[in-house]
Design an enzyme around this catalytic site. Structure first.
Site, PDB file in Angstrom:
ATOM      1  N   THR A 179      33.048  61.881  43.112  1.00 34.20           N
ATOM      2  CA  THR A 179      32.734  60.799  42.414  1.00 34.20           C
ATOM      3  C   THR A 179      32.301  60.038  42.292  1.00 34.20           C
ATOM      4  O   THR A 179      31.148  59.075  42.309  1.00 34.20           O
ATOM      5  CB  THR A 179      31.910  62.177  41.533  1.00 34.20           C
ATOM      6  OG1 THR A 179      32.209  63.602  41.584  1.00 34.20           O
ATOM      7  CG2 THR A 179      30.688  62.032  40.457  1.00 34.20           C
ATOM      8  N   TYR A 238      19.086  68.153  39.563  1.00 36.32           N
ATOM      9  CA  TYR A 238      20.360  68.039  38.630  1.00 36.32           C
ATOM     10  C   TYR A 238      20.612  69.011  37.928  1.00 36.32           C
ATOM     11  O   TYR A 238      21.013  68.670  36.502  1.00 36.32           O
ATOM     12  CB  TYR A 238      20.276  66.636  38.453  1.00 36.32           C
ATOM     13  CG  TYR A 238      20.664  65.665  39.662  1.00 36.32           C
ATOM     14  CD1 TYR A 238      22.177  65.632  40.048  1.00 36.32           C
ATOM     15  CD2 TYR A 238      20.441  64.338  40.003  1.00 36.32           C
ATOM     16  CE1 TYR A 238      23.005  65.286  40.696  1.00 36.32           C
ATOM     17  CE2 TYR A 238      20.773  63.612  41.105  1.00 36.32           C
ATOM     18  CZ  TYR A 238      21.587  63.816  41.437  1.00 36.32           C
ATOM     19  OH  TYR A 238      22.290  63.254  42.015  1.00 36.32           O
ATOM     20  N   ARG A 264      32.014  56.403  49.895  1.00 40.65           N
ATOM     21  CA  ARG A 264      31.889  55.754  48.057  1.00 40.65           C
ATOM     22  C   ARG A 264      32.784  54.788  47.976  1.00 40.65           C
ATOM     23  O   ARG A 264      33.030  53.455  47.215  1.00 40.65           O
ATOM     24  CB  ARG A 264      31.883  57.239  47.326  1.00 40.65           C
ATOM     25  CG  ARG A 264      30.238  57.787  47.281  1.00 40.65           C
ATOM     26  CD  ARG A 264      30.904  59.478  46.331  1.00 40.65           C
ATOM     27  NE  ARG A 264      29.198  59.847  45.249  1.00 40.65           N
ATOM     28  CZ  ARG A 264      29.646  61.007  45.594  1.00 40.65           C
ATOM     29  NH1 ARG A 264      30.560  61.431  45.251  1.00 40.65           N
ATOM     30  NH2 ARG A 264      28.279  61.244  44.637  1.00 40.65           N
ATOM     31  N   ASN A 275      26.588  55.522  42.442  1.00 39.15           N
ATOM     32  CA  ASN A 275      27.720  55.915  43.896  1.00 39.15           C
ATOM     33  C   ASN A 275      27.015  56.267  45.120  1.00 39.15           C
ATOM     34  O   ASN A 275      27.940  56.835  46.001  1.00 39.15           O
ATOM     35  CB  ASN A 275      28.562  56.719  43.050  1.00 39.15           C
ATOM     36  CG  ASN A 275      27.584  58.628  42.401  1.00 39.15           C
ATOM     37  OD1 ASN A 275      26.836  58.506  42.965  1.00 39.15           O
ATOM     38  ND2 ASN A 275      28.812  59.242  42.503  1.00 39.15           N
ATOM     39  N   HIS A 301      24.320  61.440  47.372  1.00 42.71           N
ATOM     40  CA  HIS A 301      24.185  62.614  47.109  1.00 42.71           C
ATOM     41  C   HIS A 301      24.795  63.410  48.447  1.00 42.71           C
ATOM     42  O   HIS A 301      24.095  63.438  49.612  1.00 42.71           O
ATOM     43  CB  HIS A 301      22.608  63.308  46.715  1.00 42.71           C
ATOM     44  CG  HIS A 301      23.395  64.786  46.097  1.00 42.71           C
ATOM     45  ND1 HIS A 301      23.967  65.025  45.527  1.00 42.71           N
ATOM     46  CD2 HIS A 301      22.354  65.686  47.275  1.00 42.71           C
ATOM     47  CE1 HIS A 301      23.365  66.620  45.128  1.00 42.71           C
ATOM     48  NE2 HIS A 301      23.383  67.244  46.601  1.00 42.71           N
ATOM     49  N   ARG A 303      30.597  66.133  53.418  1.00 41.00           N
ATOM     50  CA  ARG A 303      31.419  65.695  50.719  1.00 41.00           C
ATOM     51  C   ARG A 303      33.061  65.118  51.686  1.00 41.00           C
ATOM     52  O   ARG A 303      33.384  64.433  50.555  1.00 41.00           O
ATOM     53  CB  ARG A 303      31.797  67.431  49.907  1.00 41.00           C
ATOM     54  CG  ARG A 303      30.692  68.028  49.897  1.00 41.00           C
ATOM     55  CD  ARG A 303      30.095  67.126  49.185  1.00 41.00           C
ATOM     56  NE  ARG A 303      31.049  66.918  47.496  1.00 41.00           N
ATOM     57  CZ  ARG A 303      30.541  66.455  46.726  1.00 41.00           C
ATOM     58  NH1 ARG A 303      29.241  66.562  46.167  1.00 41.00           N
ATOM     59  NH2 ARG A 303      30.920  66.406  45.327  1.00 41.00           N
ATOM     60  N   PHE A 331      25.657  62.446  30.256  1.00 39.16           N
ATOM     61  CA  PHE A 331      24.457  61.615  31.428  1.00 39.16           C
ATOM     62  C   PHE A 331      23.698  61.663  32.213  1.00 39.16           C
ATOM     63  O   PHE A 331      22.932  61.549  33.080  1.00 39.16           O
ATOM     64  CB  PHE A 331      26.070  61.285  32.224  1.00 39.16           C
ATOM     65  CG  PHE A 331      26.637  62.281  33.383  1.00 39.16           C
ATOM     66  CD1 PHE A 331      25.573  62.644  34.308  1.00 39.16           C
ATOM     67  CD2 PHE A 331      27.445  62.844  32.578  1.00 39.16           C
ATOM     68  CE1 PHE A 331      25.962  63.810  35.133  1.00 39.16           C
ATOM     69  CE2 PHE A 331      28.046  64.063  33.716  1.00 39.16           C
ATOM     70  CZ  PHE A 331      27.052  64.521  34.945  1.00 39.16           C
TER      71      PHE A 331
HETATM   72  P1  IDP Z   1      28.734  64.248  42.820  1.00 35.21           P
HETATM   73  O1  IDP Z   1      27.551  63.499  42.502  1.00 35.21           O
HETATM   74  O2  IDP Z   1      30.377  64.087  43.889  1.00 35.21           O
HETATM   75  O3  IDP Z   1      27.894  66.150  43.588  1.00 35.21           O
HETATM   76  P2  IDP Z   1      28.772  65.587  40.130  1.00 35.21           P
HETATM   77  O4  IDP Z   1      29.322  66.172  39.066  1.00 35.21           O
HETATM   78  O5  IDP Z   1      27.834  67.030  41.205  1.00 35.21           O
HETATM   79  O6  IDP Z   1      29.277  65.107  41.120  1.00 35.21           O
HETATM   80  O7  IDP Z   1      28.001  64.981  38.805  1.00 35.21           O
HETATM   81  C1  IDP Z   1      26.398  64.105  40.437  1.00 35.21           C
HETATM   82  C2  IDP Z   1      26.154  62.918  39.514  1.00 35.21           C
HETATM   83  O8  IDP Z   1      25.768  62.290  38.126  1.00 35.21           O
HETATM   84  C3  IDP Z   1      26.892  61.729  40.116  1.00 35.21           C
HETATM   85  O9  IDP Z   1      27.190  61.973  41.755  1.00 35.21           O
HETATM   86  C4  IDP Z   1      26.766  60.999  39.563  1.00 35.21           C
HETATM   87  O10 IDP Z   1      25.765  60.114  40.200  1.00 35.21           O
HETATM   88  C5  IDP Z   1      26.624  61.065  37.731  1.00 35.21           C
HETATM   89  N1  IDP Z   1      27.961  61.561  36.968  1.00 35.21           N
HETATM   90  C6  IDP Z   1      28.369  62.671  37.078  1.00 35.21           C
HETATM   91  N2  IDP Z   1      29.240  62.223  36.502  1.00 35.21           N
HETATM   92  C7  IDP Z   1      28.849  61.654  35.368  1.00 35.21           C
HETATM   93  C8  IDP Z   1      29.257  60.445  34.755  1.00 35.21           C
HETATM   94  O11 IDP Z   1      30.846  61.265  33.479  1.00 35.21           O
HETATM   95  N3  IDP Z   1      28.893  59.809  33.948  1.00 35.21           N
HETATM   96  C9  IDP Z   1      27.978  59.288  34.172  1.00 35.21           C
HETATM   97  N4  IDP Z   1      27.432  60.031  35.640  1.00 35.21           N
HETATM   98  C10 IDP Z   1      28.149  60.669  36.275  1.00 35.21           C
HETATM   99 MG    MG Z   2      27.177  67.449  42.547  1.00 34.88          MG
END
Ligand code: IDP
Ligand code: MG
Length: 155
Positions: free
Chosen positions: A95, A53, A106, A116, A119, A89, A61
């Site tokens: 997300t 990450y 999701r 969620n 990944h 995706r 977060f």
């Molecule tokens: P993705 O998993 O859809 O690719 P990303 O933006 O890459 O989304 O974010 C990675 C992970 O971080 C998300 O799946 C979620 O678990 C967490 N996440 C992302 N944005 C937030 C937020 O605003 N608050 C809390 N957790 C978040």
């Molecule tokens: Mg991502």
């Protein structure tokens, strides 16, 4: 086999594992026609979580995310197929599960942004799939095989 097969990294997160959703999620990818070429049930450590990450380091977060993803076992997988990264995706939804359409993973299986369920490599981030696969798997752990229904799946 597809003329242009692609591999993508997918992981059932600790909430999905705890809620007994591994089979449901694997079933969706199998039904779609994607091929499982690698799988590993592991508890990831902090170093790997921070690498995986890394793009989110410094965001509010980030700490909670690392804490969460290391809090229990995950099911890490590599799926192969035509346009696999983008198709996975699309199947995952947005997300935020609350913004995800019914019919998506999701959108069907979650409610909260921080929980969620799954990944998948970002198809808009060039090379993310290969980078993430290499973080979790050695080349020898990925299996080349030909499912018998390939001839009926691709023209
Ligand atoms: P993705 O998993 O859809 O690719 P990303 O933006 O890459 O989304 O974010 C990675 C992970 O971080 C998300 O799946 C979620 O678990 C967490 N996440 C992302 N944005 C937030 C937020 O605003 N608050 C809390 N957790 C978040
Ligand atoms: Mg991502």
């Amino acid at each position: 086999m597809s003329e242009d097969p692609e591999r993508t990294f997918v992981m059932v997160k600790p909430d999905g594992v705890q809620r007994g959703l591994i089979g449901e999620i694997i079933g969706r990818f199998e039904d779609r026609g994607l091929t499982l070429v690698g799988a590993k049930f592991v508890r990831i450590d902090r170093d790997l979580a921070e690498d995986h990450y890394g793009e989110h380091e410094g965001k509010p977060f980030f700490e909670d995310l690392v804490e969460f993803i290391t809090s229990g076992p995950v099911m890490a997988m590599v799926w192969e197929g035509q346009d696999a990264t983008r198709q996975v995706r699309t199947m995952m939804g947005e997300t935020d599960p609350a913004e995800s359409a019914p019919g998506t993973i999701r959108g069907d299986l979650g409610l909260d942004l921080g929980r969620n369920v799954i990944h998948g490599s970002d198809h808009e981030d060039e090379g993310a799939n290969e980078r993430e696969i290499a973080l979790f798997f050695d080349e020898a752990e990925l299996v080349d095989w030909d499912p018998i229904d390939d001839a009926w799946l691709y023209e």
